[in-house]
Design an enzyme around this catalytic site. Structure first.
Site, short mmCIF file in Angstrom:
data_model
loop_
_atom_site.label_atom_id
_atom_site.label_comp_id
_atom_site.label_asym_id
_atom_site.label_seq_id
_atom_site.Cartn_x
_atom_site.Cartn_y
_atom_site.Cartn_z
N GLU A 105 62.52 42.71 32.16
CA GLU A 105 63.48 43.25 33.14
C GLU A 105 64.76 42.43 33.16
O GLU A 105 65.86 42.98 33.27
CB GLU A 105 62.83 43.31 34.52
CG GLU A 105 61.75 44.40 34.60
CD GLU A 105 61.00 44.40 35.92
OE1 GLU A 105 60.98 45.45 36.58
OE2 GLU A 105 60.41 43.35 36.27
N GLU A 125 52.67 45.34 34.32
CA GLU A 125 52.35 45.26 35.75
C GLU A 125 51.22 46.19 36.18
O GLU A 125 50.46 45.89 37.10
CB GLU A 125 53.61 45.55 36.58
CG GLU A 125 54.65 44.45 36.57
CD GLU A 125 55.56 44.49 35.34
OE1 GLU A 125 56.50 43.69 35.29
OE2 GLU A 125 55.34 45.32 34.43
#
Length: 694
Positions: A105, A125
């Site tokens: 990210e 995740e």
């Protein structure tokens, strides 16, 4: 320093340095933001490179900070990414080795990305019951496209960098110096304006509504009880249907919702529990380990063959020892057949099959295994048989060889006493099928050397097992607890339930298999043999004799085609048997027990709380080092539902006062003598604490 700052000519280099994977903890985030600000304030700096020290660019957020004040302390990961993205000088992410989660990210917030081949790229995740919470669901589709981005986010599976050319501005050759190349790239684009921002791209996917609806239907069917995969679809959908800032806000809302779910907490508990299991307080991480280059297995039966395959898979040569040639031939044929089945499924090449079989030797003579670094005994579960084997091993094995027993219940200290080297003896309890099951219970005897324990733990990792340390007791952690679970299953039959109702209730709760299907798979005669020993050794303990009656009917399970259920050739479906059910009803009548309707809730509570109560005793006695070790045993060896986190974690989610109240209630019913609350359970419940309370 958790992020180092250096200047190479006109390029500032910020190196994330937070071993082992440069996790984005508060200190790292703070240092990185300061580094960017310092570079922006320096007129001599024209561009910025962010990279990672050691073996990773960044493995992502520090999940130890979740639900702690640090997670809410600025600079957040969002702030770090915004600082990079809004920088007035180009920011280049130089990626190598591992770039996952928050690390990916961050790179998506940079203006450019360059990479080495083979770098593992992922947003994993979902494996922790979460979704990417720092813009991953909004930025990745803008770079890769909707479909590949959704696949990566929903699966969490790493993809090599060279398979994602759209993600990178340059991918270098394997022999190139990444930092030098990244600095050269940064110098080349230093004056390019405007600075490219991923957030300004559009996701272009014709007829996206149909694709997203198809994805929802597919993911919903596969996700089962886990909410995160479907939430991933919805947040990725926002990258197409919402403006970037609105999508970012929606992603954050869904992330904060998921982080509070029991399923995510359970997955995170399991993640940390697996890592904690290898830590033994009095065995430091730098304890020397013994070299394991050659292994020997005594016994070529189902367990011995399966154990041998673990070593072969890890590239360790194995000598298989048996007393009869027929048994040896049969064991080797079974190993080959197992590998051939794997080849048929496309999970192994024919070349690898021959490679592994080439590491396998066999013998009928103990003298031929004398040079092995470790020998694992996998013979019949009888102390007399074990004694004969270990006396012989003591006689022939070289000094320093590890003598391991695969016993599932017997006293490892007694086995060690058959040798003149008890410090070299350890329990390595593999679970069946040994070549498939992830759990390895490592049983530490009272005289087991610390180096032997450290070696066993290191070996478990090499064999791709989850090693959990247990002290010596009857049944160790897993089988000692399952005995109480099985006792309750038997009592439930006497009181009014039938096998299919008990199994369905357990499986609806999330167990891979109910107790009676599990008994049929393992072999009911194995439990029968253990109970016969119990009747002599511990006559004060009550058991249901229903399972004994079943065995007296010759119904040992799947291997005989008949157990609690009937089985057809080549079909593992469990078909209820009227004769068995009639036997159960008659047995209740013979005992004078009036059968009653038993709810699924009672079935589940009695099965699970029996595990929990015995687990509390095991903890109290120090047989298990920590509650999370017990959970790992049950998650990896007994099919306890992952989304419930293991029996001890599950008890914490229910609340120990509620567990204790239920135990008191069942103590007033039939077989109430089986419900003596563990003192630790009582103590924690009264303090309103949990087994995993810090």
């Amino acid at each position: 320093m958790t992020a180092e700052y250096q200047v190479h000519g006109a390029v500032a280099v910020i190196t994330l340095n937070n071993p082992p994977v440069n996790g984005m903890g508060l200190e790292t985030r703070t240092a990185a933001v300061k580094g960017i600000q310092r570079a922006l304030a320096d007129d001599a700096v024209k561009a910025i490179v962010i990279t990672g020290a050691g073996k990773a660019f960044s493995g992502g957020a520090d999940i130890k900070e979740f639900n702690t004040p640090k997670a809410l302390t600025e600079p957040s990961l969002h702030t770090l990414i915004a600082t990079a993205e809004s920088a007035t000088k180009p920011v280049v992410a130089a990626i190598h080795s591992v770039c996952m989660g928050g690390g990916l990210e961050l790179s998506l917030g940079c203006h450019y990305r360059v990479a080495m081949p083979g770098a593992q790229i992922a947003l994993p995740e979902v494996k922790l019951g979460l979704l990417p919470g720092a813009g991953g669901t909004q930025r990745l589709p803008r770079v890769l496209g909707l479909e590949p981005a959704l696949n990566m986010i929903v699966s969490g599976t790493p993809v090599p960098s060279e398979q994602l050319p759209a993600l990178f501005d340059e991918i270098y050759a394997a022999d190139v110096d990444l930092l030098q190349s990244a600095v050269a790239f940064a110098e080349k684009i230093a004056d390019v304006r405007p600075l490219p921002k991923v957030r300004e791209r559009k996701v272009d996917y014709p007829n996206h509504e149909a694709f997203l609806q198809f994805s929802r239907n597919t993911v919903k069917a596969m996700a089962g009880p886990f909410p995160a995969p479907l939430e991933c679809v919805e947040t990725v959908a926002a990258s197409v249907t919402m403006k970037f800032e609105d999508g970012l806000k929606f992603e954050r809302e869904r992330f904060l919702h998921l982080i509070q779910t029991t399923e995510s907490k359970a997955l995170r508990h399991a993640f940390f529990a697996e890592r904690m299991a290898s830590k033994v307080p009095d065995v430091p991480a730098d304890t020397p380990v013994r070299t394991i280059q050659r292994a020997a297995i005594v016994g070529a039966g189902t367990m011995g063959g399966g154990i041998a395959m673990n070593f072969l898979n890890a590239g360790i040569p194995v000598t298989l020892l048996e007393t009869r040639q027929e048994a040896l031939d049969k064991g080797i044929a079974t190993i080959r057949k197992n590998y051939e089945n794997t080849v048929k499924k496309g999970k192994l090449t024919a070349e690898k099959l021959e490679q592994r079989m080439g590491l396998l030797n066999s013998t009928l003579a103990y003298e031929d295994i004398a040079g092995a670094d470790i020998v694992v005994e996998a013979v019949f579960e009888d102390m007399g048989v074990k004694e004969a084997v270990f006396r012989k091993l003591d006689e022939v094995m070289k000094p320093g060889a590890i003598l391991a027993t695969n016993t599932s219940t017997l006293d490892v200290d007694q086995i060690a006493a058959f040798t003149g080297r008890p410090q070299d003896v350890i329990g390595t309890h593999f679970f069946s099928p040994a070549n498939v099951m992830k759990l390895l219970e490592i049983v530490r005897g009272s005289q087991t050397g610390k180096d032997v324990l450290a070696t066993a733990l290191a070996l478990s990792r090499k064999l791709k097992k989850t090693g959990v340390v247990s002290g010596v007791c009857d049944g160790f952690i897993g089988n000692r607890m399952i005995e109480q679970y099985s006792r309750q299953a038997g009592f439930l039959l006497e009181e009014g339930a039938l096998p299919e109702q008990v199994d369905k209730a357990a499986e609806k709760f999330g167990f891979a298999m109910g107790p009676f299907r599990m008994g049929d798979l393992a072999g009911n005669d194995i439990g029968w043999a253990i109970r016969k020993r119990r009747y002599v050794e511990k006559p004060e303990i009550s058991y249901s004799r229903t399972a004994d009656l079943l065995c007296e009917m010759g119904r040992y399970g799947q291997k005989t085609g008949a157990g609690w259920y009937d089985y057809k050739p080549g079909d593992r479906t469990a078909y209820p048997n009227a004769q068995v059910n009639a036997m159960i009803v008659q047995h209740s009548a013979d005992l004078g027990i009036g059968r009653r309707k038993i709810s699924d809730k009672e079935i589940v509570e009695r099965l699970v709380y029996a595990l929990v109560n015995e687990g509390a005793l095991i903890l109290e006695e120090g047989v298990a080092l920590r509650a999370s070790d017990i959970d790992m045993v049950y998650l990896t060896g007994y099919g306890f539902p992952l989304y419930r986190g293991g029996p001890m974690f599950y008890a914490d989610t229910v609340g120990l006062p509620n567990v204790l109240a239920a135990i008191h209630q069942y103590a007033r019913g039939h077989h109430g003598e089986a419900w003596q609350p563990a003192p630790l359970l009582v103590k924690l419940a009264e303090a309103n604490l949990g087994f995993n309370s810090k």
